[in-house]
Design a protein around this motif. Structure first.
Motif, PDB file in Angstrom:
ATOM      1  N   TYR A  27     -15.937 -40.623  -7.956  1.00  0.00           N
ATOM      2  CA  TYR A  27     -17.221 -41.268  -8.228  1.00  0.00           C
ATOM      3  C   TYR A  27     -18.229 -40.380  -8.952  1.00  0.00           C
ATOM      4  O   TYR A  27     -19.285 -40.836  -9.352  1.00  0.00           O
ATOM      5  CB  TYR A  27     -17.859 -41.745  -6.917  1.00  0.00           C
ATOM      6  CG  TYR A  27     -17.051 -42.801  -6.215  1.00  0.00           C
ATOM      7  CD1 TYR A  27     -16.838 -44.039  -6.803  1.00  0.00           C
ATOM      8  CD2 TYR A  27     -16.492 -42.561  -4.953  1.00  0.00           C
ATOM      9  CE1 TYR A  27     -16.099 -45.016  -6.158  1.00  0.00           C
ATOM     10  CE2 TYR A  27     -15.752 -43.538  -4.307  1.00  0.00           C
ATOM     11  CZ  TYR A  27     -15.571 -44.766  -4.925  1.00  0.00           C
ATOM     12  OH  TYR A  27     -14.841 -45.719  -4.282  1.00  0.00           O
ATOM     13  N   LYS A 121     -17.378 -56.813 -13.136  1.00  0.00           N
ATOM     14  CA  LYS A 121     -16.390 -56.473 -12.108  1.00  0.00           C
ATOM     15  C   LYS A 121     -15.133 -57.285 -12.346  1.00  0.00           C
ATOM     16  O   LYS A 121     -15.106 -58.489 -12.088  1.00  0.00           O
ATOM     17  CB  LYS A 121     -16.947 -56.753 -10.711  1.00  0.00           C
ATOM     18  CG  LYS A 121     -15.972 -56.427  -9.600  1.00  0.00           C
ATOM     19  CD  LYS A 121     -16.536 -56.830  -8.248  1.00  0.00           C
ATOM     20  CE  LYS A 121     -15.522 -56.569  -7.139  1.00  0.00           C
ATOM     21  NZ  LYS A 121     -16.021 -57.014  -5.819  1.00  0.00           N
ATOM     22  N   ARG A 213      -8.011 -54.351 -14.042  1.00  0.00           N
ATOM     23  CA  ARG A 213      -9.275 -54.204 -13.340  1.00  0.00           C
ATOM     24  C   ARG A 213     -10.192 -53.259 -14.095  1.00  0.00           C
ATOM     25  O   ARG A 213      -9.752 -52.447 -14.924  1.00  0.00           O
ATOM     26  CB  ARG A 213      -9.086 -53.736 -11.909  1.00  0.00           C
ATOM     27  CG  ARG A 213      -8.837 -52.260 -11.677  1.00  0.00           C
ATOM     28  CD  ARG A 213      -9.073 -51.915 -10.204  1.00  0.00           C
ATOM     29  NE  ARG A 213     -10.456 -52.109  -9.828  1.00  0.00           N
ATOM     30  CZ  ARG A 213     -10.881 -52.319  -8.582  1.00  0.00           C
ATOM     31  NH1 ARG A 213     -10.019 -52.369  -7.584  1.00  0.00           N
ATOM     32  NH2 ARG A 213     -12.163 -52.472  -8.318  1.00  0.00           N
ATOM     33  N   SER A 214     -11.460 -53.391 -13.820  1.00  0.00           N
ATOM     34  CA  SER A 214     -12.457 -52.494 -14.389  1.00  0.00           C
ATOM     35  C   SER A 214     -12.691 -51.340 -13.427  1.00  0.00           C
ATOM     36  O   SER A 214     -12.395 -51.427 -12.240  1.00  0.00           O
ATOM     37  CB  SER A 214     -13.770 -53.241 -14.646  1.00  0.00           C
ATOM     38  OG  SER A 214     -14.227 -53.863 -13.452  1.00  0.00           O
ATOM     39  N   LYS A 215     -13.225 -50.265 -13.963  1.00  0.00           N
ATOM     40  CA  LYS A 215     -13.495 -49.093 -13.140  1.00  0.00           C
ATOM     41  C   LYS A 215     -14.696 -49.373 -12.252  1.00  0.00           C
ATOM     42  O   LYS A 215     -15.705 -49.904 -12.710  1.00  0.00           O
ATOM     43  CB  LYS A 215     -13.769 -47.879 -14.034  1.00  0.00           C
ATOM     44  CG  LYS A 215     -13.660 -46.555 -13.321  1.00  0.00           C
ATOM     45  CD  LYS A 215     -13.677 -45.415 -14.320  1.00  0.00           C
ATOM     46  CE  LYS A 215     -13.357 -44.094 -13.657  1.00  0.00           C
ATOM     47  NZ  LYS A 215     -13.265 -42.992 -14.630  1.00  0.00           N
ATOM     48  N   PRO A 216     -14.617 -49.033 -10.969  1.00  0.00           N
ATOM     49  CA  PRO A 216     -15.751 -49.292 -10.074  1.00  0.00           C
ATOM     50  C   PRO A 216     -16.972 -48.487 -10.490  1.00  0.00           C
ATOM     51  O   PRO A 216     -16.870 -47.404 -11.067  1.00  0.00           O
ATOM     52  CB  PRO A 216     -15.244 -48.845  -8.703  1.00  0.00           C
ATOM     53  CG  PRO A 216     -13.785 -48.656  -8.848  1.00  0.00           C
ATOM     54  CD  PRO A 216     -13.499 -48.397 -10.280  1.00  0.00           C
ATOM     55  N   GLU A 217     -18.120 -49.029 -10.177  1.00  0.00           N
ATOM     56  CA  GLU A 217     -19.358 -48.297 -10.430  1.00  0.00           C
ATOM     57  C   GLU A 217     -19.446 -47.112  -9.487  1.00  0.00           C
ATOM     58  O   GLU A 217     -18.858 -47.106  -8.404  1.00  0.00           O
ATOM     59  CB  GLU A 217     -20.566 -49.219 -10.228  1.00  0.00           C
ATOM     60  CG  GLU A 217     -20.642 -50.375 -11.217  1.00  0.00           C
ATOM     61  CD  GLU A 217     -21.840 -51.258 -10.968  1.00  0.00           C
ATOM     62  OE1 GLU A 217     -22.576 -50.982  -9.991  1.00  0.00           O
ATOM     63  OE2 GLU A 217     -22.032 -52.229 -11.724  1.00  0.00           O
ATOM     64  N   LYS A 219     -20.665 -44.782  -6.665  1.00  0.00           N
ATOM     65  CA  LYS A 219     -21.248 -45.115  -5.372  1.00  0.00           C
ATOM     66  C   LYS A 219     -21.846 -43.869  -4.749  1.00  0.00           C
ATOM     67  O   LYS A 219     -21.324 -42.772  -4.891  1.00  0.00           O
ATOM     68  CB  LYS A 219     -20.183 -45.695  -4.431  1.00  0.00           C
ATOM     69  CG  LYS A 219     -19.568 -46.993  -4.932  1.00  0.00           C
ATOM     70  CD  LYS A 219     -18.492 -47.461  -3.970  1.00  0.00           C
ATOM     71  CE  LYS A 219     -17.830 -48.729  -4.462  1.00  0.00           C
ATOM     72  NZ  LYS A 219     -16.753 -49.174  -3.547  1.00  0.00           N
ATOM     73  N   THR A 227      -9.533 -45.711  -4.911  1.00  0.00           N
ATOM     74  CA  THR A 227      -9.500 -46.969  -5.654  1.00  0.00           C
ATOM     75  C   THR A 227      -8.763 -46.704  -6.960  1.00  0.00           C
ATOM     76  O   THR A 227      -9.145 -45.816  -7.723  1.00  0.00           O
ATOM     77  CB  THR A 227     -10.917 -47.491  -5.956  1.00  0.00           C
ATOM     78  OG1 THR A 227     -11.586 -47.783  -4.730  1.00  0.00           O
ATOM     79  CG2 THR A 227     -10.861 -48.764  -6.789  1.00  0.00           C
ATOM     80  N   GLN A 264      -7.867 -50.665  -3.054  1.00  0.00           N
ATOM     81  CA  GLN A 264      -9.210 -50.186  -2.770  1.00  0.00           C
ATOM     82  C   GLN A 264      -9.337 -50.128  -1.252  1.00  0.00           C
ATOM     83  O   GLN A 264      -8.388 -50.397  -0.525  1.00  0.00           O
ATOM     84  CB  GLN A 264     -10.259 -51.128  -3.369  1.00  0.00           C
ATOM     85  CG  GLN A 264     -10.208 -52.546  -2.818  1.00  0.00           C
ATOM     86  CD  GLN A 264     -11.071 -53.508  -3.616  1.00  0.00           C
ATOM     87  OE1 GLN A 264     -10.827 -53.752  -4.794  1.00  0.00           O
ATOM     88  NE2 GLN A 264     -12.096 -54.039  -2.968  1.00  0.00           N
TER      89      GLN A 264
END
Length: 544
Positions: A27, A121, A213-217, A219, A227, A264
């Motif tokens: 992250y 997302k 999927r897209s990369k999570p923001e 956090k 993830t 995830q």
């Protein structure tokens, strides 16, 4: 004994450091990805699939980045476990709400959305057909437009299965029906391609299935969970393929059976081909912070006037170990306990058995902690006796230090004479502590990774063991228990080390403010049991 306390401090600090580094890796800030400008290719631009065994990574079905996924007619599906949307474009599964898993305790009627195709997302399941190498066989890729007879399907009361067909036809006479089959009580969805070859030529092609999927923001959290992509093959077993791996190189892996997934915290989506089928697994990073993992199956042939079927399974749901074990080999490993899996799995099994009797995960955690403490009682006793003896001779050690001052050689010689006279092994408590550390860290990951803890109530104000204590009562109790333990231990002779050990309870209290309540509950109970045992042993040694 100073060494033993320093060892404890180093072990606990290392645990926090590893968690922080893992969090930063997943992250932490990274250089921005270059902006994607290319548009999605048309179906005619899809590459021909070469023969299995002679495929390179670039042969995987192509998907160039796009700001938003194209969309057409939507088909809504409702079952006892799902609220799903299937898009006519590619007959992709675009949205999946898990009706048994609310977003939060405060929103019990708002199901958690695991799959989504919103611009910010993305996690979707795509599956389609591609012509065999050197053929002109028509095949609907994931940009092809399917049609559905209905806009909505509902699993009827009393029925166990629900079939949702979408159809694509070609002017040559080829008809392809993509069928999703949902079953009551199951997170496994069968995905079949029924090929009706009414053309005058043989059809040859492959089925491919992929998760995009897209990369999570980023956090802000002290709790790290993985993830990203996961691949399982019989040869290589369980492999994490994170987003950075996908950007650095396209994966090519051929194997019989296996599966590919995006996972995830608590949940996953996985494509599971037939376990006797040879597959070419691949990854791609097409840009725009999108990532793909999937597999291309063996060549299939359908003669003119004949029908054929290509099959796969799609798992969408929580990481329920018992169910995952039954779906595919190794799928339960998506409950990611890391390097301590060999310890964590038996711990979860025992925790689950206890829960089956008490019916409350909080009390199950307490009872499991007590059982672990009993199992290590003798080892802990050895450590605490060593500490108690050290505490007993602490005044004499201080006198020796004052006598010899900065003469380290004479100081050490005098201390060793004292240890010999009192029959004290200054390192006697280290081994018991080292043996226990892997078990306690494994239990930490067991509680962190188990979806059973999600929104599980305990008592009073704690109605979700997977979220932080809203009033910080448990973290404060944990900090207080660490302070009491500090008071029970002999004071380090090094003043700097003494100050560090004094500050440690405050540091850990700060970290634990945001830890899930179930994890903090475990630490509090463990500390209380340790304090009780240490107090009793110290009292006995002092009296002796």
């Amino acid at each position: 004994m100073d060494f033993q306390r320093l060892l404890l401090f180093a072990a606990l600090s290392l645990t926090l450091l590893m968690m922080w580094q893992a969090w930063q890796e997943d992250y932490g800030p990274k250089p921005p990805a270059p902006a994607a400008t290319a548009q999605a290719p048309a179906a005619s631009e899809m590459p021909a699939a070469p023969q299995l065994g002679n495929r390179n990574a670039s042969d995987a079905p192509s998907l160039t980045a796009q700001p938003a996924l194209s969309s057409a007619q939507r088909v809504r599906v409702t079952t006892d476990l799902f609220e799903v949307e299937i898009d006519a474009t590619g007959a992709d599964l675009r949205r999946a709400d898990l009706v048994k898993y609310p977003v939060s305790v405060e929103e019990p009627d708002n199901p958690f959305r695991l799959f989504d195709d919103s611009a910010e997302k993305v996690l979707i399941a795509q599956s389609a057909l591609i012509p065999a190498a050197g053929t002109q066989s028509p095949a609907p890729n994931h940009h092809a437009l399917f049609s559905a007879a209905r806009d909505e399907y509902v699993l009827p009361e009393g029925e166990e299965t629900l079939r949702v067909p979408l159809t694509w036809t070609d002017a040559s006479g080829l008809k392809v029906t993509k069928v999703y089959t949902f079953r009551r009580g199951s997170y496994v969805i069968d995905v079949d391609f029924e090929i009706d070859n009414a053309s005058g030529t043989p059809w040859r092609g492959h089925m491919y299935r992929q998760l995009q999927r897209s990369k999570p923001e980023d956090k802000t959290t002290f709790i790290y969970t993985y993830t990203g992509g996961v691949l399982y093959t019989e040869e290589e077993k369980y492999e994490k393929i994170d987003f950075d791996d996908m950007e650095s190189a396209n994966l090519k892996r051929e194997a019989v059976g296996g599966w590919a997934a995006m996972i995830q915290h608590y949940f996953l989506g996985a494509w599971i081909p037939a376990q006797d089928e040879k597959n070419s697994y691949y990854t791609k990073a097409p840009g725009n912070q999108r990532y793909i993992i999937g597999s291309l199956g063996e060549e299939a042939q359908v003669a003119p006037g004949e029908k054929g079927r290509l099959q796969a399974q799609l798992y969408i749901g929580p990481k329920l170990q018992k169910q995952l074990e039954q779906v595919a080999p190794g799928l339960e490993l998506t409950v990611d306990y890391g390097v301590l899996t060999i310890i964590a799995k038996p711990l979860f099994w025992l925790l689950d058995v206890i829960h089956s009797f008490v019916g409350n995960w909080g009390w199950a955690i307490i009872l499991l902690t007590i059982l672990i403490k009993l199992a290590f009682y003798k080892l802990s006793e050895t450590s605490y006796k060593s500490m108690a003896h050290m505490r007993k001779v602490q005044p004499r050690l201080q006198s020796i230090k004052e006598q010899y001052g900065n003469d380290r050689q004479k100081l050490n010689e005098a201390m060793m004479r004292l240890y010999k006279e009192e029959k004290i092994n200054p390192l006697g408590g280290c081994l018991p502590i080292l043996v226990q550390i892997p078990v306690f860290i494994a239990l930490y990951w067991t509680l962190l990774e188990s979806v059973e803890m999600r929104q599980a109530p305990f008592m009073l104000w704690i109605n979700d063991l997977s979220t932080a204590d809203p009033y910080f009562v448990l973290p404060i109790l944990m900090g207080a228990s660490m302070l009491i333990q500090h008071r029970l231990n002999p004071t380090p002779m090094d003043p700097i080390q003494a100050r560090v050990m004094m500050v440690l309870p405050i540091v850990f209290t700060f970290f634990f403010l945001w830890f899930p309540a179930g994890l903090v509950l475990y630490w509090v109970v463990n500390n209380i049991l340790s304090i009780t045992q240490q107090w009793y042993i110290t009292r006995m040694v002092v009296k002796a």
